[in-house]
Motif scaffolding. Structure first.
Motif, PDB file in Angstrom:
ATOM      1  N   ASP A   5      28.618  35.241  47.737  1.00  6.52           N
ATOM      2  CA  ASP A   5      28.791  35.676  46.287  1.00  6.52           C
ATOM      3  C   ASP A   5      28.894  37.203  45.969  1.00  6.52           C
ATOM      4  N   ASP A   6      29.042  38.112  47.005  1.00 12.55           N
ATOM      5  CA  ASP A   6      29.170  39.593  46.999  1.00 12.55           C
ATOM      6  C   ASP A   6      30.081  40.137  45.806  1.00 12.55           C
ATOM      7  N   PRO A   7      29.418  40.147  44.512  1.00 15.32           N
ATOM      8  CA  PRO A   7      30.600  40.553  43.472  1.00 15.32           C
ATOM      9  C   PRO A   7      31.544  41.975  43.717  1.00 15.32           C
ATOM     10  N   VAL A   8      30.953  42.800  44.634  1.00 17.44           N
ATOM     11  CA  VAL A   8      31.550  43.885  44.829  1.00 17.44           C
ATOM     12  C   VAL A   8      32.858  43.778  45.757  1.00 17.44           C
ATOM     13  N   ASP A   9      32.651  42.685  46.243  1.00 12.59           N
ATOM     14  CA  ASP A   9      33.845  42.572  47.326  1.00 12.59           C
ATOM     15  C   ASP A   9      34.842  41.285  46.614  1.00 12.59           C
ATOM     16  N   VAL A  10      34.360  40.531  45.893  1.00 13.40           N
ATOM     17  CA  VAL A  10      35.441  39.470  45.445  1.00 13.40           C
ATOM     18  C   VAL A  10      35.932  40.011  43.928  1.00 13.40           C
ATOM     19  N   LYS A  18      42.216  32.334  35.952  1.00 11.07           N
ATOM     20  CA  LYS A  18      41.384  33.330  35.445  1.00 11.07           C
ATOM     21  C   LYS A  18      39.941  33.263  36.284  1.00 11.07           C
ATOM     22  N   PRO A  19      39.283  34.646  36.089  1.00 10.65           N
ATOM     23  CA  PRO A  19      37.913  34.402  36.724  1.00 10.65           C
ATOM     24  C   PRO A  19      36.865  33.627  35.967  1.00 10.65           C
ATOM     25  N   ARG A  20      35.792  33.162  36.782  1.00  8.79           N
ATOM     26  CA  ARG A  20      34.998  32.258  36.146  1.00  8.79           C
ATOM     27  C   ARG A  20      34.378  32.944  34.998  1.00  8.79           C
ATOM     28  N   VAL A  21      33.913  31.774  34.045  1.00  8.59           N
ATOM     29  CA  VAL A  21      33.422  32.328  32.769  1.00  8.59           C
ATOM     30  C   VAL A  21      32.177  33.210  32.815  1.00  8.59           C
ATOM     31  N   ASP A  22      31.379  32.960  33.750  1.00  6.20           N
ATOM     32  CA  ASP A  22      30.066  33.329  34.035  1.00  6.20           C
ATOM     33  C   ASP A  22      30.048  34.865  34.816  1.00  6.20           C
ATOM     34  N   GLY A  23      31.479  35.296  35.143  1.00  6.37           N
ATOM     35  CA  GLY A  23      31.568  36.480  35.954  1.00  6.37           C
ATOM     36  C   GLY A  23      31.306  36.726  37.318  1.00  6.37           C
ATOM     37  N   ARG A  24      30.841  35.513  37.841  1.00  9.48           N
ATOM     38  CA  ARG A  24      30.347  35.407  39.389  1.00  9.48           C
ATOM     39  C   ARG A  24      31.775  35.045  40.056  1.00  9.48           C
ATOM     40  N   PRO A  25      31.853  35.359  41.292  1.00 12.40           N
ATOM     41  CA  PRO A  25      32.948  35.084  42.127  1.00 12.40           C
ATOM     42  C   PRO A  25      33.190  33.606  42.343  1.00 12.40           C
ATOM     43  N   GLY A  26      34.549  33.023  42.981  1.00 10.81           N
ATOM     44  CA  GLY A  26      34.785  32.021  43.106  1.00 10.81           C
ATOM     45  C   GLY A  26      35.947  31.413  42.469  1.00 10.81           C
ATOM     46  N   ALA A  78      42.036  36.427  40.734  1.00  5.73           N
ATOM     47  CA  ALA A  78      41.369  35.076  40.426  1.00  5.73           C
ATOM     48  C   ALA A  78      41.912  33.816  41.409  1.00  5.73           C
ATOM     49  N   ILE A  79      43.248  33.772  41.531  1.00  4.55           N
ATOM     50  CA  ILE A  79      43.771  32.806  42.043  1.00  4.55           C
ATOM     51  C   ILE A  79      43.793  32.473  43.404  1.00  4.55           C
ATOM     52  N   TRP A  80      43.132  33.850  44.229  1.00  4.01           N
ATOM     53  CA  TRP A  80      43.046  33.770  45.518  1.00  4.01           C
ATOM     54  C   TRP A  80      41.683  33.785  45.946  1.00  4.01           C
ATOM     55  N   ARG A  81      40.522  33.337  44.984  1.00 10.19           N
ATOM     56  CA  ARG A  81      39.216  33.544  45.101  1.00 10.19           C
ATOM     57  C   ARG A  81      38.434  32.354  45.900  1.00 10.19           C
ATOM     58  N   LEU A  82      39.222  31.319  45.866  1.00  9.91           N
ATOM     59  CA  LEU A  82      38.739  29.852  46.502  1.00  9.91           C
ATOM     60  C   LEU A  82      39.782  29.129  46.595  1.00  9.91           C
ATOM     61  N   LYS A  96      39.544  33.515  51.475  1.00  8.63           N
ATOM     62  CA  LYS A  96      40.095  34.018  50.134  1.00  8.63           C
ATOM     63  C   LYS A  96      40.989  35.175  50.424  1.00  8.63           C
ATOM     64  N   GLY A  97      41.570  35.787  49.149  1.00  9.79           N
ATOM     65  CA  GLY A  97      42.419  37.120  49.467  1.00  9.79           C
ATOM     66  C   GLY A  97      43.586  36.672  50.238  1.00  9.79           C
ATOM     67  N   GLY A  98      43.786  37.554  51.115  1.00  9.36           N
ATOM     68  CA  GLY A  98      45.271  37.549  51.948  1.00  9.36           C
ATOM     69  C   GLY A  98      45.113  36.272  52.681  1.00  9.36           C
TER      70      GLY A  98
END
Length: 403
Positions: free
Chosen positions: A5-10, A395-403, A15-19, A96-98
């Motif tokens: 859950d490293d936010p700097v990376d995620v 869209k990103p998670r509502v709590d701001g965390r990655p995933g 958002a669509i490619w986070r999980l 995730k990502g690419g």
């Protein structure tokens, strides 16, 4: 322990490619909502359909429809779920990502190639389908093997089996061997039943106990083992026809009775006030009911094949809808029981199963009507999911965390 859950990376990842659940749930739902009306138009009203006889010269509708419902829709949901769940199970990053985008594009490329209005080499969509399943299976294997989590090692193996069976389905189309293709479709329905047996047996009683605040019924080991063996035997029988009908009837009947015993222990009768729960139970009940009905109609070829849709629609599709709704809310940090009102959608899918599988046996003279009504219910169910959840999944998670 690895911090997944490293936010700097995620945060840099769209958002669509986070999980895995995000693109595959949305893509699978869109495909399912569009493909059933498309198939009905192409089959019943070809004069009004964009897909006429010449269009279907390479990929015939009798092959395309079951293939895309199983390997296009259902496998997208299964892979999206497993790629999400494995990260939770193992605390290892899945994709995730690419890498996730490439895997999803492989899945999408196979869907698009099978709809092109001109001849294409069939090895091309087969290649993209194989890449999609192969990358997913390898990712699961890597995560599970890294932490030696042997209780889940069957999932990448099952995806590998699905990859091989899918290649056989393409071979059947190439050879125009629709008897072999039929074996593949039926085998894959029991493959999905096996996956649902494992996953459903874990999550449905757990979710129910959590919400109702009672203790989860402990599984009966001998019952669980026998059910898995019987479901695996049905997959093998459908694929290879090793046993006579009498033994197949015994397998269906035994599996149905044991599945009935199993699901009756989950206290589904206490969930009727909560659609997010009863939809899971109703979906799973379609499995033992279908097994017993098929055992009863083993010598009626039309009824036997028609009843498969009771589980395919009322079981597989219905459970997929319930699970993707729940997972999409939970993994975007929303309250599972206070999300969009999906009651109508949860009613429509079991109803579609009844209309597709039961009504043509009761009033066969109105079969086309039942199929159109079933298609409408199907479209409403998955159309509602796309309408409500496309903004959530992109869209990103509502709590701001990655995933």
């Amino acid at each position: 322990m690895l911090n997944i859950d490293d936010p700097v990376d995620v945060e840099k990842t769209p958002a669509i490619w986070r999980l895995g659940f995000r693109p595959f749930f949305l893509g699978g739902a869109i495909v399912s909502a569009l493909y059933i009306p498309l198939w009905l138009m192409g089959w019943f009203t070809p004069q009004y359909s964009l897909f006429n006889g010449e269009f279907w010269a390479n990929v015939v509708p009798l092959w395309w429809h079951p293939h895309e419902m199983l390997f296009g829709f259902a496998l997208a949901i299964v892979c999206g779920f497993l790629l999400t769940a494995a990260q939770t199970w193992t605390n290892q990053p899945t994709m995730k990502g690419g890498k996730l985008a490439i895997t999803f594009c492989c899945w999408l490329a196979a869907r698009v190639l099978l709809l092109l209005p001109f001849n294409i080499p069939l090895w091309l969509p087969a290649l993209f389908d194989s890449l999609f399943l192969g990358i997913s299976a390898w990712t699961l294997w890597r995560c599970i093997y890294t932490v030696r989590q042997w209780r889940n090692i069957g999932f990448p193996l099952l995806l590998t089996v699905a990859l091989i069976v899918n290649l056989i389905s393409y071979y059947a189309l190439y050879e125009r061997n629709f008897s072999l293709a039929t074996q593949v479709w039926q085998a894959m329905i029991w493959w999905l039943a096996l996956v649902i047996t494992v996953v459903g047996g874990r999550v449905i009683p757990f979710f129910t106990a959590m919400k109702l605040q009672h203790s989860k019924p402990e599984p009966i080991n001998i019952l669980e083992i026998l059910i898995l063996l019987l479901m695996a035997a049905l997959f093998i029988q459908s694929m290879f026809h090793l046993f006579p009908r009498a033994i197949e009837q015994g397998l269906l009947f035994s599996a149905g009775i044991l599945q009935l015993i199993r699901v009756s222990r989950w206290k589904g009768h206490k969930t009727f006030k909560e659609p997010m729960l009863w939809s899971l139970h109703v979906s799973y009940w379609a499995l033992p009911v279908t097994l017993l009905a098929m055992a009863w109609q083993i010598n009626n070829e039309f009824a036997y094949k028609t009843l498969l849709h009771l589980f395919a629609v009322g079981g597989i599709a219905s459970l997929c809808l319930s699970m993707i709704t729940r997972v999409s809310l939970g993994h975007t940090s929303r309250n599972i029981y206070q999300g969009p009102n999906m009651l109508l959608a949860f009613i429509c899918l079991p109803l579609a199963g009844m209309l597709r599988a039961v009504m043509p046996l009761v009033w066969p003279q109105y079969t086309s009507t039942w199929l159109w009504l079933a298609g409408a219910c199907w479209f409403i169910g998955f159309g509602m999911f796309v309408w409500y959840f496309a903004p959530i999944l992109t869209k990103p998670r509502v709590d701001g965390r990655p995933g």
